[in-house]
Design a protein around this motif. Sequence first.
Motif, short mmCIF file in Angstrom:
data_model
loop_
_atom_site.label_atom_id
_atom_site.label_comp_id
_atom_site.label_asym_id
_atom_site.label_seq_id
_atom_site.Cartn_x
_atom_site.Cartn_y
_atom_site.Cartn_z
N MET A 211 0.84 -1.19 0.00
CA MET A 211 0.00 0.00 0.00
C MET A 211 0.88 1.26 0.00
N PRO A 212 1.70 1.45 -1.03
CA PRO A 212 2.67 2.56 -1.00
C PRO A 212 2.04 3.94 -1.01
N GLU A 213 0.97 4.11 -1.78
CA GLU A 213 0.37 5.45 -1.87
C GLU A 213 -0.26 5.89 -0.56
N THR A 214 -0.91 4.95 0.13
CA THR A 214 -1.54 5.30 1.41
C THR A 214 -0.49 5.69 2.44
N LEU A 215 0.61 4.96 2.48
CA LEU A 215 1.70 5.33 3.38
C LEU A 215 2.20 6.73 3.08
N ALA A 216 2.44 6.99 1.81
CA ALA A 216 2.91 8.32 1.42
C ALA A 216 1.88 9.40 1.77
N ASP A 217 0.60 9.06 1.65
CA ASP A 217 -0.46 10.03 1.97
C ASP A 217 -0.44 10.43 3.44
N ILE A 218 -0.15 9.48 4.33
CA ILE A 218 -0.09 9.81 5.76
C ILE A 218 0.95 10.90 5.99
N VAL A 219 2.13 10.69 5.43
CA VAL A 219 3.24 11.61 5.66
C VAL A 219 2.99 12.96 4.98
N ARG A 220 2.53 12.92 3.73
CA ARG A 220 2.29 14.18 3.02
C ARG A 220 1.21 15.02 3.71
N ALA A 221 0.14 14.35 4.13
CA ALA A 221 -0.95 15.09 4.78
C ALA A 221 -0.48 15.66 6.12
N PHE A 222 0.29 14.89 6.86
CA PHE A 222 0.82 15.39 8.14
C PHE A 222 1.69 16.61 7.91
N ASP A 223 2.61 16.53 6.96
CA ASP A 223 3.51 17.65 6.70
C ASP A 223 2.76 18.88 6.22
N ALA A 224 1.64 18.65 5.53
CA ALA A 224 0.83 19.77 5.02
C ALA A 224 -0.11 20.34 6.08
N GLY A 225 -0.14 19.71 7.25
CA GLY A 225 -1.03 20.17 8.31
C GLY A 225 -2.48 19.77 8.11
N ASP A 226 -2.73 18.82 7.22
CA ASP A 226 -4.10 18.35 6.95
C ASP A 226 -4.39 17.14 7.86
N GLU A 227 -4.79 17.42 9.08
CA GLU A 227 -4.99 16.36 10.07
C GLU A 227 -6.08 15.38 9.66
#
Length: 293
Positions: A211-227
Amino acid sequence: MPSTAFVALVSCFDEDERLNLDATRAQVRRQVAAGNGIMAAGTNGDFTALTFDERVALVEAVVDEANGAVPVMANAGTAATYETTLLAREFDRIGVTGIAVITPYFIACTQDGLHRHFSTVADAVETPVYLYDIPARTQNHIEPETARALAAHGNIHGIKDSGGSQDTLSAYLEIGREAEGFDVYSGPDHLVLWSLRNGAAGCISGLGNAMPETLADIVRAFDAGDEAAAEAAQARYADFRTDLYALGYPPALVKRALWCMDPSVGASRQPALLPDPAQDDAIREILRRYELL
């Protein structure tokens, strides 16, 4: 600094259990496309089933294929300091971003022994070294005070915690806040977001193979402040983990799930999980539920 999600990349084999570097390179490209860093020759990479020369060839291929697009760590850990140091020097020559060193296995180590082991390896290379704690697999555990002492070494730059204990992870994170240049990477897939919120530099996840995209989404959303987006991605990731790992040994199941999606990755080397039609059907049902198949 942006957070980094590393995937503990599977090592691919052909039908005769020979290392398949072409298929491994394809998995590297898949992770690069998602934006994930790569950990080569880790526990999800069948490292204990690889020879010394195979581990060197594997890491050379991964670094070459990544071509600087994403960071690449490689696990140099073996049961003995001598061989670990030789392997770390090879990875140093290849040019990885970081050298992870799993705790020795089979040999029961004292904390002093662990300190000497990691210090010796870190002294021998220029590439940053990262401690790798996974006591359920090695039966050796890096106590927080030992990690604190090792954090003072000029070439030990952090730790991957795969122990599964939130208390231990919290202790490592406290060291990371106190020791400049000591980064903490979480291993448990269900604690990715919690770890980021508590100061982790990122994560190193085996489940990201499937599930590579979902993992990347967690990190990207966190860094963007999108809780909200980060929580949604973490929930999907954790639910998939729960469903898949309910079937048995996690690293073998991650590899088998990936095989169900792309048979070119091959099976794990024996005596790991054997192909089982009933289990494969159960895995495929989970993959369909998460729209991965």
